[in-house]
Design an enzyme around this catalytic site. Structure first.
Site, mmCIF file in Angstrom:
data_model
loop_
_atom_site.group_PDB
_atom_site.id
_atom_site.type_symbol
_atom_site.label_atom_id
_atom_site.label_comp_id
_atom_site.label_asym_id
_atom_site.label_seq_id
_atom_site.Cartn_x
_atom_site.Cartn_y
_atom_site.Cartn_z
ATOM 1 N N GLN A 117 13.040 36.828 49.235
ATOM 2 C CA GLN A 117 14.174 37.300 48.925
ATOM 3 C C GLN A 117 14.208 38.800 48.423
ATOM 4 O OE1 GLN A 117 17.134 34.414 45.932
ATOM 5 N NE2 GLN A 117 18.374 34.607 47.537
ATOM 6 N N ASP A 168 23.132 28.966 50.831
ATOM 7 C CA ASP A 168 23.550 27.883 49.405
ATOM 8 C C ASP A 168 22.587 28.065 48.771
ATOM 9 O OD1 ASP A 168 26.173 26.461 50.297
ATOM 10 O OD2 ASP A 168 24.754 26.690 52.277
ATOM 11 N N TYR A 207 24.525 36.544 62.431
ATOM 12 C CA TYR A 207 24.500 35.650 63.380
ATOM 13 C C TYR A 207 25.244 35.637 64.902
ATOM 14 C CZ TYR A 207 26.337 33.925 58.912
ATOM 15 O OH TYR A 207 26.510 33.728 57.716
ATOM 16 N N ARG A 246 25.288 39.232 56.483
ATOM 17 C CA ARG A 246 26.894 38.470 56.895
ATOM 18 C C ARG A 246 26.102 37.238 55.448
ATOM 19 N NH1 ARG A 246 21.942 34.681 60.116
ATOM 20 N NH2 ARG A 246 21.835 32.842 58.625
ATOM 21 N N GLY A 247 27.648 35.881 56.277
ATOM 22 C CA GLY A 247 27.086 35.552 55.099
ATOM 23 C C GLY A 247 28.383 35.726 54.024
ATOM 24 N N GLU A 248 27.694 34.855 52.891
ATOM 25 C CA GLU A 248 27.672 35.689 51.062
ATOM 26 C C GLU A 248 26.660 36.217 50.573
ATOM 27 O OE1 GLU A 248 30.552 32.591 49.526
ATOM 28 O OE2 GLU A 248 29.722 33.632 47.181
ATOM 29 N N ASP A 249 25.818 35.871 50.485
ATOM 30 C CA ASP A 249 24.519 36.446 49.749
ATOM 31 C C ASP A 249 24.334 38.108 50.137
ATOM 32 O OD1 ASP A 249 22.845 36.666 47.344
ATOM 33 O OD2 ASP A 249 21.141 35.733 48.659
ATOM 34 N N SER A 250 23.256 37.986 51.674
ATOM 35 C CA SER A 250 23.104 39.073 52.101
ATOM 36 C C SER A 250 23.836 40.022 51.777
ATOM 37 C CB SER A 250 22.634 39.100 53.252
ATOM 38 O OG SER A 250 23.151 38.508 53.573
HETATM 39 O O1 TRH Z 1 22.276 32.701 55.582
HETATM 40 P P1 TRH Z 1 24.171 32.706 55.982
HETATM 41 O O2 TRH Z 1 24.854 33.212 57.066
HETATM 42 O O3 TRH Z 1 24.057 31.507 54.322
HETATM 43 C C1 TRH Z 1 25.312 31.236 54.349
HETATM 44 C C2 TRH Z 1 25.834 29.008 54.583
HETATM 45 O O4 TRH Z 1 25.784 29.773 56.209
HETATM 46 C C3 TRH Z 1 26.660 28.841 53.859
HETATM 47 O O5 TRH Z 1 27.029 27.691 54.465
HETATM 48 C C4 TRH Z 1 27.655 29.547 54.069
HETATM 49 O O6 TRH Z 1 28.279 29.099 53.387
HETATM 50 C C5 TRH Z 1 27.372 31.093 53.222
HETATM 51 O O7 TRH Z 1 26.548 31.424 54.221
HETATM 52 C C6 TRH Z 1 28.976 31.419 52.775
HETATM 53 O O8 TRH Z 1 23.738 34.147 54.595
HETATM 54 P P2 TRH Z 1 23.670 34.671 53.451
HETATM 55 O O9 TRH Z 1 24.506 34.324 52.504
HETATM 56 O O10 TRH Z 1 23.349 36.224 53.241
HETATM 57 O O11 TRH Z 1 22.110 33.663 53.093
HETATM 58 C C7 TRH Z 1 21.195 34.760 53.346
HETATM 59 C C8 TRH Z 1 20.253 34.006 52.379
HETATM 60 O O12 TRH Z 1 18.664 34.503 52.782
HETATM 61 C C9 TRH Z 1 20.290 35.259 51.599
HETATM 62 O O13 TRH Z 1 19.683 35.056 50.063
HETATM 63 C C10 TRH Z 1 19.160 36.612 51.445
HETATM 64 C C11 TRH Z 1 17.782 35.321 52.273
HETATM 65 N N1 TRH Z 1 17.126 36.425 53.066
HETATM 66 C C12 TRH Z 1 15.852 36.501 52.712
HETATM 67 O O14 TRH Z 1 15.682 36.309 51.368
HETATM 68 N N2 TRH Z 1 14.667 36.985 53.978
HETATM 69 C C13 TRH Z 1 15.248 37.802 54.895
HETATM 70 O O15 TRH Z 1 14.452 38.285 55.543
HETATM 71 C C14 TRH Z 1 16.956 37.594 55.032
HETATM 72 C C15 TRH Z 1 17.264 38.035 56.293
HETATM 73 C C16 TRH Z 1 17.459 36.893 53.928
#
Ligand code: TRH
Length: 380
Positions: A259, A16, A197, A275-279
């Site tokens: 990030q 988020d 995860y 995983r998730g959305e942003d990565s």
């Molecule tokens: O962390 P996520 O699983 O996040 C989410 C949330 O769970 C949310 O509630 C859900 O709705 C969504 O997924 C789909 O995975 P995500 O989306 O990839 O986000 C991780 C963030 O962390 C992303 O901006 C990248 C950042 N990141 C770093 O900045 N440094 C790191 O070392 C890593 C591994 C990730």
């Protein structure tokens, strides 16, 4: 200067705030907007952006004003020209009242947008941009997505330029900086990053890697997957900054990166597990092969989203390879045999590499989400 407010509630993990920060930063820096980001959990923000001080009510970073979103909302905060509610996070009622006050005092109401989650499902194109009346105001639904009928994906111009200029020696230097204890590697070494995860196929996959004829480096930023690896390796607690050997695999345990460094890590590996959305989105801009673990939802609704994405993503691959990648994605998300599909993916690395490049080019053709959002607000 037009004022924008972005509201972010951290539900769990980092996605988020990860999405909201990237959007806020790009709107401020690439579109010259006056952006305020309201965040209810600054400690999570500080994990991906270490400059954030989680004790401050207000701070500025890269020209974005960052404000803590308190439980008790101070009633008199005036509404911005554009208000982004992310992921249906429910704006404070007093703020909505301020939006009505703003509308009554001006010829135009603030533009209110709900930025939704990313999904490749067909219905998204039909709902993107639709308004919903809100007692005198209108809220528009803005969907990220993979085609021109959606808002596209967040991807800053600056990041894409840096990615395009990133060389093999930049990658080698970054890997060395992040994991100075890595053993000397050779030209056959493959580099993978793992952000996941708890995962049903991880143990079987690591077993495959262990017997690889050539060396493998696996970068693992600390997080939810680590306890599972600890159990498998049986070496006790794994520490960040250390490298552990498991057959052919050198596991480099990293702290959570900023990030920007995480982006660079994605550009510096042969295969990224995200995983998730942003990565997941960043791995696509990295233009390298990736495996996605989707955020699990109740009643397995996430599997429909996974399937919708794979239908698009696999369409241009040779059928046998598409089947292998689909099998691997499903095993990675649900469990099941990965040995056969992994063998195929490992053999066809070059095709997968080219495919990832083509995919990133195709995404770029739809513009990026922040730019599409600005255009959308101008068109209303
Ligand atoms: O962390 P996520 O699983 O996040 C989410 C949330 O769970 C949310 O509630 C859900 O709705 C969504 O997924 C789909 O995975 P995500 O989306 O990839 O986000 C991780 C963030 O962390 C992303 O901006 C990248 C950042 N990141 C770093 O900045 N440094 C790191 O070392 C890593 C591994 C990730």
């Amino acid at each position: 200067m037009q004022t924008w407010a972005i509201f972010c509630r951290v539900v769990d993990n980092f996605g988020d705030i990860g999405v909201c920060w990237r959007l806020a930063r790009q709107l401020a820096n690439e579109h010259a907007l006056d952006v305020t980001l309201w965040v209810d959990d600054l400690a999570s923000f500080a994990k991906i952006r270490p400059e954030i001080n989680s004790n401050l009510a207000t701070q500025t970073l890269e020209t974005v004003t960052i404000r803590h979103w308190p439980e008790n909302w101070p009633a008199a905060i005036p509404a911005s020209d554009v208000v982004i509610e992310t992921f249906a996070c429910d704006l404070p009622p007093a703020y909505i009242e301020q939006m009505r006050t703003h509308a009554a005092a001006n010829s135009t109401a603030p533009i209110w947008i709900n930025l939704d989650y990313l999904s490749a499902e067909d219905w998204v194109s039909g709902c993107h941009g639709l308004p919903s009346p809100q007692n005198g105001l209108k809220k528009y639904f803005f969907f990220p997505g993979f085609n021109e009928k959606t808002g596209g994906l967040i991807g800053e111009q600056s990041m894409r330029q840096q990615r395009a200029a990133w060389t093999a020696s930049d990658a080698a230097a970054l890997r060395q900086r992040l994991a100075p204890k890595l053993p000397v590697t050779n030209a056959d070494t493959q580099y993978f990053s793992l952000f996941a995860y708890e995962n049903p196929a991880l143990n079987a996959w690591l077993e495959q890697l262990k017997d690889s004829p050539s060396p493998i480096v696996l970068f693992v930023p600390e997080g939810r997957v680590l306890p599972q690896i600890e159990q498998l390796l049986m070496l006790g607690e794994l520490h960040t900054g250390e490298v552990y050997q498991y057959g052919a695999v050198s596991l480099a345990i990293l702290p959570m990166l900023s990030q920007d460094d995480y982006d660079r890590l994605l550009w510096s590996c042969d295969l990224n597990f995200v995983r998730g959305e942003d990565s997941f989105v960043r791995a696509q801009w990295a233009a390298l092969p990736m495996i996605w673990q989707i955020y699990p939802q109740s009643e397995d609704t996430h599997l429909e989203k996974l399937d919708a994405f794979l239908q698009l993503y696999l369409a241009d691959l040779p059928p046998e390879l598409a089947t292998a990648l689909r099998d691997f994605y499903y095993a990675w998300n649900q469990g099941g045999d990965i040995a056969q599909s992994w063998r195929m993916l490992n053999t066809e690395r070059e095709i997968l590499r080219q495919h990832a490049k083509n995919w990133a080019k195709r995404l770029a053709a739809h513009g990026d989400l922040a730019t599409n959002l600005v255009k959308f607000t101008q068109s209303i």
